[in-house]
Design an enzyme around this catalytic site. Structure first.
Site, PDB file in Angstrom:
ATOM      1  N   LYS A  72      79.583  34.535  30.637  1.00  0.00           N
ATOM      2  CA  LYS A  72      79.619  35.893  30.073  1.00  0.00           C
ATOM      3  C   LYS A  72      78.225  36.416  29.735  1.00  0.00           C
ATOM      4  O   LYS A  72      77.423  35.721  29.144  1.00  0.00           O
ATOM      5  CB  LYS A  72      80.487  35.895  28.814  1.00  0.00           C
ATOM      6  CG  LYS A  72      80.803  37.271  28.281  1.00  0.00           C
ATOM      7  CD  LYS A  72      82.063  37.229  27.440  1.00  0.00           C
ATOM      8  CE  LYS A  72      82.426  38.568  26.858  1.00  0.00           C
ATOM      9  NZ  LYS A  72      82.544  39.650  27.808  1.00  0.00           N
ATOM     10  N   GLY A  80      74.276  30.955  25.472  1.00  0.00           N
ATOM     11  CA  GLY A  80      73.964  30.067  26.593  1.00  0.00           C
ATOM     12  C   GLY A  80      73.650  30.826  27.871  1.00  0.00           C
ATOM     13  O   GLY A  80      72.721  30.479  28.601  1.00  0.00           O
ATOM     14  N   CYS A  81      74.404  31.871  28.129  1.00  0.00           N
ATOM     15  CA  CYS A  81      74.209  32.637  29.360  1.00  0.00           C
ATOM     16  C   CYS A  81      72.894  33.403  29.331  1.00  0.00           C
ATOM     17  O   CYS A  81      72.220  33.536  30.349  1.00  0.00           O
ATOM     18  CB  CYS A  81      75.389  33.573  29.595  1.00  0.00           C
ATOM     19  SG  CYS A  81      76.936  32.655  29.829  1.00  0.00           S
ATOM     20  N   THR A  82      72.526  33.903  28.168  1.00  0.00           N
ATOM     21  CA  THR A  82      71.246  34.592  28.024  1.00  0.00           C
ATOM     22  C   THR A  82      70.102  33.597  28.214  1.00  0.00           C
ATOM     23  O   THR A  82      69.128  33.885  28.928  1.00  0.00           O
ATOM     24  CB  THR A  82      71.153  35.291  26.648  1.00  0.00           C
ATOM     25  OG1 THR A  82      72.209  36.249  26.562  1.00  0.00           O
ATOM     26  CG2 THR A  82      69.817  35.971  26.462  1.00  0.00           C
ATOM     27  N   ALA A  91      69.878  32.794  31.975  1.00  0.00           N
ATOM     28  CA  ALA A  91      69.334  33.921  32.736  1.00  0.00           C
ATOM     29  C   ALA A  91      67.829  34.076  32.485  1.00  0.00           C
ATOM     30  O   ALA A  91      67.058  34.321  33.418  1.00  0.00           O
ATOM     31  CB  ALA A  91      70.078  35.206  32.370  1.00  0.00           C
TER      32      ALA A  91
END
Length: 154
Positions: free
Chosen positions: A38, A43-45, A48
């Site tokens: 998401k 974690g995704c930030t 990325a």
């Protein structure tokens, strides 16, 4: 998970600007295809931003970085803008590609069971074959792992 040495499923998904992007568009290039749960989550930030920070190295090695999640194209636009992400983010709200790459799995959090994306990265070679699979990757380490592999250090 799809296995190393097998053909990567082709696909066509919209990018953040709603332009269709296909895996076959990158034939002759190495593709780093990473699936994440998401936009705008911790974690995704982190993941990325590590790809963003190493992006010039990926480019120098002739590799294309593509992130895929269920988020909308609008969400991707905001996410990419907020964190200055220079690579493609593709939207798969119907989970067709997510399922084709076998990363839609049962997950558990706080005692609840639900279906979601298991953070996975595929390296796809110039001929469209899966060269390497990284399962359940750690967001802060993923970009470095990939670079080590591409440089022959892994």
């Amino acid at each position: 998970m799809l296995q190393q040495g097998t053909k990567a499923p082709d696909f066509s998904l919209p990018d953040k600007d709603n332009h269709p992007v296909s895996l076959s568009d990158f034939k002759g290039k190495k593709v780093i295809l990473y699936f994440y749960p998401k936009d705008n989550t911790k974690g995704c930030t982190t993941q990325a931003c590590t790809f963003r920070d190493a992006y010039s190295e990926f480019e120098a090695l002739g590799a294309v970085v593509i992130g895929v999640s269920k988020d909308s194209t609008r969400s991707h636009t905001n996410f990419a803008s907020k964190y200055e992400l220079p690579f493609l983010l593709l939207s798969d709200p119907e989970t067709q590609v997510i399922q084709a790459y076998d990363v839609w799995k049962e997950k558990k959090m706080y005692g609840k069971t639900y279906m979601g994306i298991v953070r996975t990265t595929y390296i796809i070679d110039e001929a469209g074959m899966i060269e390497k699979v990284y399962e359940k990757v750690k967001p802060a380490e993923n970009a470095d792992q990939i670079l080590e592999h591409l440089k022959g250090e892994a």
